[in-house]
Motif scaffolding. Structure first.
Motif, short mmCIF file in Angstrom:
data_model
loop_
_atom_site.label_atom_id
_atom_site.label_comp_id
_atom_site.label_asym_id
_atom_site.label_seq_id
_atom_site.Cartn_x
_atom_site.Cartn_y
_atom_site.Cartn_z
N THR A 1 53.74 -11.73 77.82
CA THR A 1 54.46 -10.63 77.19
C THR A 1 53.64 -9.34 77.14
O THR A 1 54.02 -8.39 76.46
N GLY A 2 52.55 -9.32 77.87
CA GLY A 2 51.80 -8.08 77.99
C GLY A 2 50.85 -7.82 76.83
O GLY A 2 50.19 -6.79 76.81
N SER A 3 50.77 -8.75 75.87
CA SER A 3 49.85 -8.52 74.75
C SER A 3 48.42 -8.92 75.11
O SER A 3 47.48 -8.50 74.46
N ALA A 4 48.28 -9.74 76.14
CA ALA A 4 46.95 -10.02 76.68
C ALA A 4 46.97 -9.56 78.13
O ALA A 4 48.04 -9.35 78.71
N ARG A 5 45.79 -9.41 78.70
CA ARG A 5 45.69 -8.78 80.01
C ARG A 5 45.54 -9.83 81.11
O ARG A 5 44.87 -10.84 80.93
N ILE A 6 46.16 -9.59 82.24
CA ILE A 6 45.96 -10.44 83.41
C ILE A 6 45.04 -9.66 84.33
O ILE A 6 45.44 -8.67 84.93
N SER A 7 43.77 -10.10 84.41
CA SER A 7 42.81 -9.29 85.16
C SER A 7 42.70 -9.74 86.61
O SER A 7 42.18 -9.02 87.45
N THR B 1 43.82 -14.98 85.73
CA THR B 1 42.74 -14.86 84.76
C THR B 1 43.24 -13.97 83.64
O THR B 1 43.63 -12.83 83.88
N VAL B 2 43.25 -14.53 82.43
CA VAL B 2 43.83 -13.78 81.31
C VAL B 2 42.78 -13.54 80.23
O VAL B 2 41.82 -14.30 80.11
N GLY B 3 42.96 -12.49 79.48
CA GLY B 3 42.01 -12.17 78.42
C GLY B 3 42.31 -10.82 77.81
O GLY B 3 43.46 -10.36 77.84
N TYR B 4 41.28 -10.22 77.28
CA TYR B 4 41.41 -8.91 76.64
C TYR B 4 40.36 -8.00 77.27
O TYR B 4 39.46 -8.49 77.95
#
Lengths: 417, 343
Positions: A51-57, A11-14
């Protein structure tokens, strides 16, 4: 082939926003996987999570089996190269210095660039057609040049996974093909490529598999013909489109016909269009958009007119490819003609196979409009079609110039109420 | 252009050697010029005697105890401010960033004044407490200013500069407030606040030197990362920089540099803005050159500015901060105008 990049229920996002939930995708060495989907669906976010610019929650993303969470940024940058959508260059490094920055993850803190580093930079610049720009300051270069330099920079990282975020959006036709051919070549040599595409034809042409990102979910990746279907385009992109094969490459090709939102509700009246061989596609679309209830006569499968009629959802008689308008089809067309307010005969050539389309109009001659008249060169039936057309004209059929506006003007007299 | 694999390295050596020579000349001028001019040969001899521990001749005291520490301190302060300017300009990808404009100098000033008044009786404490107070003030200010400027999401440069200027005013007012409360130390504090090196002495030099070394060491080892930061934080991360950690390290290193400068010389503006900018115009944006060259350049600028401050209205001495502001203010305006003209 071994899996290089894998989203395992990620799950990816900010912070505070989940953009794509439980994404599952595996990209193996040697393949190009394309991500498609509407704007803002989260295609870039999926890349940025790597690349770590968005978050893997939730879940995880792995590189060659190793979880991203266990890699330092430097270790990650040795495995993954990115070509971003937009490259900013506000400081005047030369193109060569810019590309050499890609060597950063391979260099120790006090280590200087070696001859091997510089020759690698030259090589990737040659492959991306940027070597001639080597001494130019990057803040003077065009967006297209910068994008190819960003690719060179990413290749200087010697990654095993390449992420492209619409990497060709600023490129001209020639450089777009050059870059994507190069990407294909890199994949064939063992690189794993995950690329975001806006251009569906490019996506189909260069990807081994495609996955759709929409509604907060990542669809299953499958070969382009299985993904690029009229149903998917209507549902995900809200566009009615003709899905065919590119005549040159054989890749799936998408021609958007109209937006779902653009289909008018009010009916101006009903029109039957007699076409074929692509002569009626534009006419049917315009009439449909203008608010007419359009139906089409008998059309062969594989014909553009049939594809457009299907994409628009028009009632029509579908014949097998190269099939004849047999008495049954002719009767069906005659029934459609009987209920239509008007009939437009497009600038279609008539031969033995489709004479039935013309014969079916005998009962409704006063409501027939010939687009571009009916000239002898359209007759490939040995005079039969011309005779039928003359008969219709004698019984009151109109002839108007072939352009769509003239046809629309002529139709007003039949449908104005 | 050239087939040599490291075309930049020899150029870098030449540039730095030239700046070092320039600094030596500036320092000789700084020591030599004054109420009693001294020739370069006499200066070298006096320093030689002092280093060798020989007996002094008349005149040595002026050179060794008064002018030399002041010139050395000016050089150190200039190096601190210019290096800090380079670091913040890289971090915020903007050539207009500078510790003074970002409010850090004012923050360090308030920290230092508070430390100064709290320890008014115990002079011995000051050398440890004043720089510590200045450091704390600088760090708190920059963190606050950055937070303030990024309230509406991404950090944008206009907000950053505005926040810096606004916070600067507030902090200066608070400093004045503290000074009014502790009237007895006011005169010295006011003079110190305007930016000056009048109190320069060797103990100040021994205090600033390690702070400069500590503040500049990590950035000098991270010049490649500083270059990558210029491409934007996302791109820097893609190319392997641990961006969040790096930002914190650089903010802290810059705060050490600002604190060192402010603790001994008060608020001196624009050196951190002008110097890196001129160096960048001449030598390009590569931090492998830019950072050491700006440190040396800042030292030169500061030594010369102090020389002007001491001599232009002699025997009256004007605070050096006034000199740098008179030159730097218009320079800043010119930069703004030029920048807008480009867009």
């Amino acid at each position: 082939m071994s899996v290089r990049l894998a989203y395992e229920a990620a799950t990816v996002g900010y912070p505070g926003v989940e953009v794509v939930s439980s994404a599952r995708l595996r990209v193996a060495a040697g393949e190009v996987v394309g991500l498609i989907g509407p704007n803002g669906a989260g295609k870039s976010t999926l890349l940025r999570a790597v690349t770590g610019s968005a978050r893997i929650s939730d879940g995880e993303v792995t590189l060659s089996g190793r979880s991203l969470a266990g890699l330092t940024p430097r270790e990650r940058a040795r495995r993954v190269g990115v070509v971003p959508q937009q490259v900013s260059a506000t400081f005047s490094f030369t193109a060569r210095e810019f590309v050499l920055m890609g060597r950063h993850p391979h260099l120790g803190r006090l280590q200087q660039l070696s001859a091997a580093d510089t020759s690698l930079a030259e090589e990737v610049m040659a492959r991306t057609d940027t070597l001639r720009l080597a001494e130019e300051p990057v803040d003077t270069l065009s967006g297209g040049d910068l994008q190819r330099l960003a690719l060179a920079q990413a290749l200087a990282q010697e990654p095993e996974v390449l992420l492209l975020d619409e990497a060709t959006s600023h490129l001209d036709l020639n450089h777009r093909m050059q870059v994507l051919d190069l990407v294909r070549e890199l994949a064939d040599a063992g690189m794993a490529v995950l690329a975001v595409f806006h251009d569906l034809d490019l996506a189909a042409r260069y990807s081994d598999r495609l996955a759709v990102v929409a509604g907060g979910a990542l669809g299953e990746a499958a070969p382009p013909p299985a993904v690029l279907t009229a149903g998917m385009l209507s549902e995900v992109f809200r566009v009615r489109a003709v899905v065919g094969a590119d005549p040159v490459t054989g890749a799936v090709s998408v021609t958007p016909v109209l937006r779902e939102e653009a289909v008018p509700a009010a009916g101006l009246g009903s029109v039957l269009v007699i076409g074929g061989s692509g002569t009626a596609a534009a006419l049917m679309r315009r009439l449909h958009l203008a608010g007419y209830a359009v139906s089409a006569g008998a059309l062969n499968r594989g014909d553009v007119d049939q594809a457009v009629a299907a994409a628009l959802g028009l009632e029509h008689v579908a014949l097998p490819a190269f099939g004849e308008v047999d008495p049954r089809a002719e009767a069906a067309v005659a029934r459609m003609a009987a209920t239509a307010d008007a009939v437009v005969v497009a600038d279609v050539p008539f031969g033995r196979a489709n004479l039935g389309n013309l014969r079916a109009l005998a009962e409704v001659a006063p409501r027939v409009v010939f687009a571009d008249g009916f000239r002898g060169e359209r007759d490939f039936s040995g005079g039969e079609a011309a005779r039928l057309a003359e008969g219709l004209a004698a019984a009151g059929a109109l002839s108007v110039p072939g352009d769509i506006d003239s046809v629309l003007a002529a139709l007003e007299r039949f449908t104005a109420r | 252009m050239t087939a040599a694999p490291h075309p930049g390295r020899t150029r870098r050596t030449v540039v730095l050697a030239a700046l070092l020579a320039l600094l030596a000349v500036a320092m000789l001028a700084g020591v030599g010029l004054g109420a009693v001019p001294v020739g370069p040969a006499d200066i070298v001899r006096a320093i030689g005697r002092a280093l060798a521990g020989e007996a002094r001749v008349p005149g040595d005291a002026v050179i060794v105890d008064i002018r030399l520490p002041r010139v050395v301190l000016a050089a150190l302060v200039g190096a601190c401010l210019a290096s800090a300017g380079v670091l913040y300009q890289a971090l915020f990808r903007n050539p207009l960033a500078d510790p003074y404009i970002l409010g850090m100098s004012a923050g360090a000033g308030l920290g230092a004044v508070i430390a100064l008044t709290l320890t008014a009786s115990a002079t011995a404490l000051r050398f440890g407490v004043v720089p510590a107070g200045a450091f704390l003030g600088a760090v708190l200010t920059i963190v606050f200013v950055v937070r303030l400027a990024s309230l509406r999401g991404a950090l944008d440069v206009t907000s950053l500069l505005l926040a810096g200027v606004a916070i600067s005013y507030v902090l200066s007012a608070m400093t004045s407030f503290v000074m009014v409360f502790f009237r007895e130390s006011m005169t010295s504090v006011v003079f110190w606040m305007m930016g000056g090196l009048t109190a320069a002495s060797w103990p100040y030099v021994w205090m600033v030197t390690p702070m400069l070394l500590a503040g500049i060491a990590v950035p000098l080892l991270s010049t490649r990362e500083l270059n990558l930061m210029l491409l934007g934080e996302d791109r820097a991360a893609e190319l392997g920089v641990d961006v969040e950690r790096f930002k914190r390290v650089i903010l802290a290193a810059g705060a050490v540099l600002v604190a060192a400068a402010v603790a001994v010389s008060g608020l001196i503006g624009f050196v951190g803005l002008m110097t890196p900018h001129m160096v960048r115009l001449a030598l390009g944006p590569d931090h492998r050159v830019l950072l050491p060259a700006s440190a040396l350049g800042g030292a030169v600028v500061m030594v010369l500015a102090d020389l002007v401050a001491r001599t232009v209205l002699a025997p009256v001495e004007i605070p050096v901060g006034i000199v740098t502001a008179l030159v730097g203010g218009p320079f800043f305006v010119w930069l703004l105008v030029r920048r807008n003209g480009h867009r």
